[in-house]
Scaffold this motif. Structure first.
Motif, short mmCIF file in Angstrom:
data_model
loop_
_atom_site.label_atom_id
_atom_site.label_comp_id
_atom_site.label_asym_id
_atom_site.label_seq_id
_atom_site.Cartn_x
_atom_site.Cartn_y
_atom_site.Cartn_z
N GLU A 158 -9.11 -11.71 -5.50
CA GLU A 158 -10.43 -11.25 -5.93
C GLU A 158 -10.50 -9.74 -5.83
O GLU A 158 -9.83 -9.12 -5.00
CB GLU A 158 -11.56 -11.91 -5.16
CG GLU A 158 -11.49 -11.73 -3.68
CD GLU A 158 -12.75 -12.27 -2.99
OE1 GLU A 158 -13.58 -12.90 -3.64
OE2 GLU A 158 -12.86 -12.04 -1.79
N ILE A 159 -11.30 -9.18 -6.70
CA ILE A 159 -11.47 -7.74 -6.73
C ILE A 159 -12.86 -7.45 -6.16
O ILE A 159 -13.85 -8.05 -6.58
CB ILE A 159 -11.35 -7.19 -8.16
CG1 ILE A 159 -10.06 -7.69 -8.82
CG2 ILE A 159 -11.40 -5.66 -8.17
CD1 ILE A 159 -9.92 -7.33 -10.29
N ARG A 160 -12.90 -6.55 -5.17
CA ARG A 160 -14.20 -6.21 -4.56
C ARG A 160 -14.34 -4.71 -4.44
O ARG A 160 -13.37 -3.97 -4.36
CB ARG A 160 -14.28 -6.82 -3.14
CG ARG A 160 -14.59 -8.29 -3.15
CD ARG A 160 -14.85 -8.80 -1.75
NE ARG A 160 -15.07 -10.25 -1.77
CZ ARG A 160 -16.26 -10.82 -1.96
NH1 ARG A 160 -17.33 -10.08 -2.13
NH2 ARG A 160 -16.37 -12.13 -1.98
N THR A 161 -15.61 -4.27 -4.34
CA THR A 161 -15.87 -2.86 -4.06
C THR A 161 -15.69 -2.64 -2.56
O THR A 161 -15.75 -3.59 -1.78
CB THR A 161 -17.32 -2.49 -4.44
OG1 THR A 161 -18.22 -3.29 -3.66
CG2 THR A 161 -17.59 -2.74 -5.91
N GLY A 162 -15.49 -1.39 -2.17
CA GLY A 162 -15.30 -1.06 -0.76
C GLY A 162 -16.64 -0.95 -0.03
O GLY A 162 -17.69 -1.33 -0.55
N VAL A 181 -12.25 0.58 -4.89
CA VAL A 181 -11.97 -0.80 -5.28
C VAL A 181 -10.68 -1.23 -4.58
O VAL A 181 -9.75 -0.43 -4.43
CB VAL A 181 -11.79 -0.88 -6.83
CG1 VAL A 181 -11.38 -2.26 -7.26
CG2 VAL A 181 -13.08 -0.48 -7.53
N ASN A 182 -10.63 -2.53 -4.14
CA ASN A 182 -9.48 -2.98 -3.34
C ASN A 182 -8.26 -3.34 -4.18
O ASN A 182 -7.28 -3.85 -3.67
CB ASN A 182 -9.88 -4.21 -2.50
CG ASN A 182 -10.14 -5.45 -3.35
OD1 ASN A 182 -10.27 -5.36 -4.56
ND2 ASN A 182 -10.20 -6.59 -2.70
N TYR A 183 -8.32 -3.11 -5.50
CA TYR A 183 -7.21 -3.52 -6.37
C TYR A 183 -6.62 -2.31 -7.10
O TYR A 183 -7.25 -1.73 -7.97
CB TYR A 183 -7.72 -4.58 -7.36
CG TYR A 183 -6.75 -4.97 -8.44
CD1 TYR A 183 -5.44 -5.35 -8.12
CD2 TYR A 183 -7.12 -4.98 -9.78
CE1 TYR A 183 -4.55 -5.72 -9.11
CE2 TYR A 183 -6.24 -5.35 -10.78
CZ TYR A 183 -4.95 -5.72 -10.44
OH TYR A 183 -4.06 -6.08 -11.42
N GLN A 184 -5.43 -1.94 -6.68
CA GLN A 184 -4.74 -0.74 -7.15
C GLN A 184 -4.54 -0.70 -8.67
O GLN A 184 -4.68 0.34 -9.29
CB GLN A 184 -3.37 -0.69 -6.45
CG GLN A 184 -2.82 0.70 -6.19
CD GLN A 184 -3.66 1.54 -5.22
OE1 GLN A 184 -4.28 1.02 -4.31
NE2 GLN A 184 -3.70 2.83 -5.45
N HIS A 200 -18.43 -8.37 -5.36
CA HIS A 200 -17.40 -8.98 -6.19
C HIS A 200 -17.39 -8.33 -7.58
O HIS A 200 -18.45 -8.08 -8.15
CB HIS A 200 -17.75 -10.47 -6.30
CG HIS A 200 -16.64 -11.31 -6.82
ND1 HIS A 200 -15.41 -11.35 -6.23
CD2 HIS A 200 -16.58 -12.14 -7.89
CE1 HIS A 200 -14.63 -12.18 -6.91
NE2 HIS A 200 -15.32 -12.67 -7.92
N ILE A 201 -16.20 -8.06 -8.10
CA ILE A 201 -16.07 -7.47 -9.44
C ILE A 201 -15.45 -8.49 -10.40
O ILE A 201 -14.44 -9.12 -10.06
CB ILE A 201 -15.17 -6.20 -9.40
CG1 ILE A 201 -15.83 -5.11 -8.56
CG2 ILE A 201 -14.85 -5.69 -10.80
CD1 ILE A 201 -14.99 -3.83 -8.43
N ASN A 202 -16.05 -8.66 -11.58
CA ASN A 202 -15.46 -9.48 -12.64
C ASN A 202 -15.11 -8.58 -13.82
O ASN A 202 -15.87 -7.67 -14.16
CB ASN A 202 -16.44 -10.55 -13.13
CG ASN A 202 -16.69 -11.61 -12.08
OD1 ASN A 202 -17.50 -11.43 -11.19
ND2 ASN A 202 -16.00 -12.73 -12.17
N LEU A 208 -3.03 -9.85 -10.73
CA LEU A 208 -3.02 -10.19 -9.30
C LEU A 208 -2.25 -11.49 -9.05
O LEU A 208 -2.26 -12.37 -9.90
CB LEU A 208 -4.47 -10.41 -8.83
CG LEU A 208 -5.29 -9.16 -8.53
CD1 LEU A 208 -6.76 -9.53 -8.48
CD2 LEU A 208 -4.88 -8.55 -7.21
N PRO A 209 -1.63 -11.65 -7.87
CA PRO A 209 -0.97 -12.93 -7.57
C PRO A 209 -2.03 -14.02 -7.41
O PRO A 209 -3.12 -13.76 -6.93
CB PRO A 209 -0.29 -12.66 -6.22
CG PRO A 209 -1.07 -11.56 -5.60
CD PRO A 209 -1.57 -10.71 -6.73
#
Length: 475
Positions: free
Chosen positions: A77-81, A114-117, A163-165, A173-174
């Motif tokens: 999942e992609i989330r804001t910090g 964002v937690n996703y590089q 949560h980011i969509n 992402l895996p």
């Protein structure tokens, strides 16, 4: 006692949380007819999860009704910090989503990490970014190696870890994260029955999880959750690879146009039927009952539609984790399902992609049950396949009594529409096993003298087992 007519075909899944974790509440829910308890690993830590799994098992044993446990692993999942205070965003404002390490020295424009590089690689100019269940919308104006620059389309207050969509964006992402691995291992140690995999995008996500489960010595079954557009594009291959499917309408409703949601739900239920796989309708079934003792008229119709569509299960989430009326929610689902199941007769259709001699034989059992109103089907199953085949054929009125010799199979049968499982020693003489099964059903008040039973089983002839369908009258 239940008679064969009063059995509910549609199964009920409830999510465990503060509102339902007590022994007393679990007892009420299990006696009230809940079939599967769901543990949402996005919220539970290991200590709590182990404790509640053991509690469910103890309560089930005490009241003599074993239910299944589903562990729903979080997936990617992609989330804001974190932000110090909520950021108030206005329409038309420019806003940045940054990835670390980010050099923000002298930057005028407000931003959040964002937690996703890889977001900067996956996304394109013109794409839409949705934050906090789609409440805030952004359009991508530009991007570079460490941030994406957006325009605010829908205003709101942005707080921490939202949560980011990214609708329509293929995210790199895996599907099975390190957290999922640790959670699943703990679940396997505690003997869970189902693992639900979040954000399944293609069949290989399931194959990977299946290997992991098998390598760790578990027989847990897999539930694939479809939550985005990639999953819908790969629906058939996902259904083929999985044991069952969950239509996760929460994220699906954010990732897809709202008006497509009912179409996707209907298509998913149909596809599962044609592949002979169980299907669960989840999210917002009785959302208003989190704080109200009665559902809205629209919710009643929504649940009824799932039953009309012949979904195997309907699921409760917030209603039973934090809601004020968890027991009433289970009772409401039970009432609606029983009422709709009285409607009919439903036309008999055959699954298109399930073939072989066995299914033809089971079809003859279901057709025979249709000829005898008030009859039930009796079958014997070590791994659940016979019962699964019968459930896939959706008998119009007959309950499927499934006898199995293991508690694990009994629990996994809880997911299947119309199947009522029992534990029974399977003798080497099939005839003795049938007699014992009928005696058990009489004792349990499920059938009575004079009732017709359609028995689908293998019988011994001289030196081999032969599949058979028999018509028996309870004596």
């Amino acid at each position: 006692m239940h008679t064969s007519t009063s059995l509910r075909r549609t199964k009920i899944i409830f999510t465990l949380g503060p509102a339902t974790q007590s022994e007393e509440m679990l007892e009420k829910l299990i006696l009230g007819g809940a079939d599967i308890a769901r543990l949402n690993m996005a919220h539970g830590n290991h200590e709590w999860t182990r404790a509640v799994i053991r509690r469910i098992r103890a309560v089930s044993k005490k009241i003599g009704r074993e239910i299944a446990i589903m562990m729903d692993i979080k997936g990617p999942e992609i989330r804001t910090g974190d932000v110090e205070a909520p950021i108030e965003l206005k329409v038309g404002e420019t806003f940045d989503f940054t990835v670390k390490p980010s050099d923000r020295e002298g930057e005028e424009i407000r931003s959040v990490n964002v937690n996703y590089q890889d977001i900067v690689n996956d996304i394109h100019v013109g794409d839409i970014v949705l934050v906090d269940s789609g409440l805030m919308r952004f359009e991508v104006l530009a991007k570079d190696h460490n941030h994406i620059r957006c325009k605010v389309l829908t205003p709101g207050a942005l707080s921490s870890r939202r949560h980011i969509n990214l609708p329509g964006v293929k995210v790199n992402l895996p599907s099975f994260t390190e957290k999922d691995r640790l959670d699943t291992l703990m679940g396997i140690e505690e003997g869970i029955d189902f693992v639900a995999l979040s954000f399944v995008r293609e069949a290989k996500d399931i194959v990977q999880l299946r290997e992991f489960i098998a390598n760790n010595g578990s027989k847990a079954k897999i539930i694939a959750k479809i939550e985005d557009q990639t999953a819908i594009a790969n629906l058939d291959e996902i259904i083929k690879a999985t044991d069952s499917l969950m239509v996760a309408r929460g994220d699906l409703g954010i990732e897809c146009p709202l008006e497509d949601l009912p179409v996707i739900q209907r298509r998913a239920v149909k596809a599962c039927f044609h592949h002979g796989k169980p299907v669960i309708i989840a999210t917002h079934t009785l959302e208003s009952m989190i704080s109200s003792p009665v559902p809205t008229r629209a919710e009643i119709t929504d649940v009824a539609n799932a039953v009309y569509e012949k979904a195997d299960c309907v699921m409760l989430s917030g209603e039973t984790t934090v809601g004020k009326y968890p027991m009433e929610c289970v009772q409401t689902l039970d009432k609606i399902a029983r009422r709709i199941e009285l409607e009919g007769p439903f036309p008999f259709a055959e699954p298109e992609h399930v073939s072989g001699d066995k299914i033809k034989l089971l079809k003859s059992a279901v057709l025979l049950a249709h000829q005898f109103p008030g009859s039930a089907i009796l079958t014997f199953t070590r791994h659940g396949n016979m019962a699964g085949g019968l459930a896939a054929l959706r008998p119009a009125h007959a309950t499927i009594y499934a006898m199995t010799n293991t508690i694990e199979t009994l629990r996994q049968l809880r997911i299947m529409r119309s199947v009522e499982p029992f534990i029974l020693e399977l003798e080497s003489d099939p005839n003795a096993t049938i007699e014992n099964a009928i005696a058990l059903l009489v004792r349990e008040g499920r059938v009575q003298v004079g009732d017709k039973l359609i028995v689908a089983t293998d019988i011994l002839t001289e030196d081999r087992l032969v599949d058979s369908v028999q018509l028996r009258t309870v004596r």
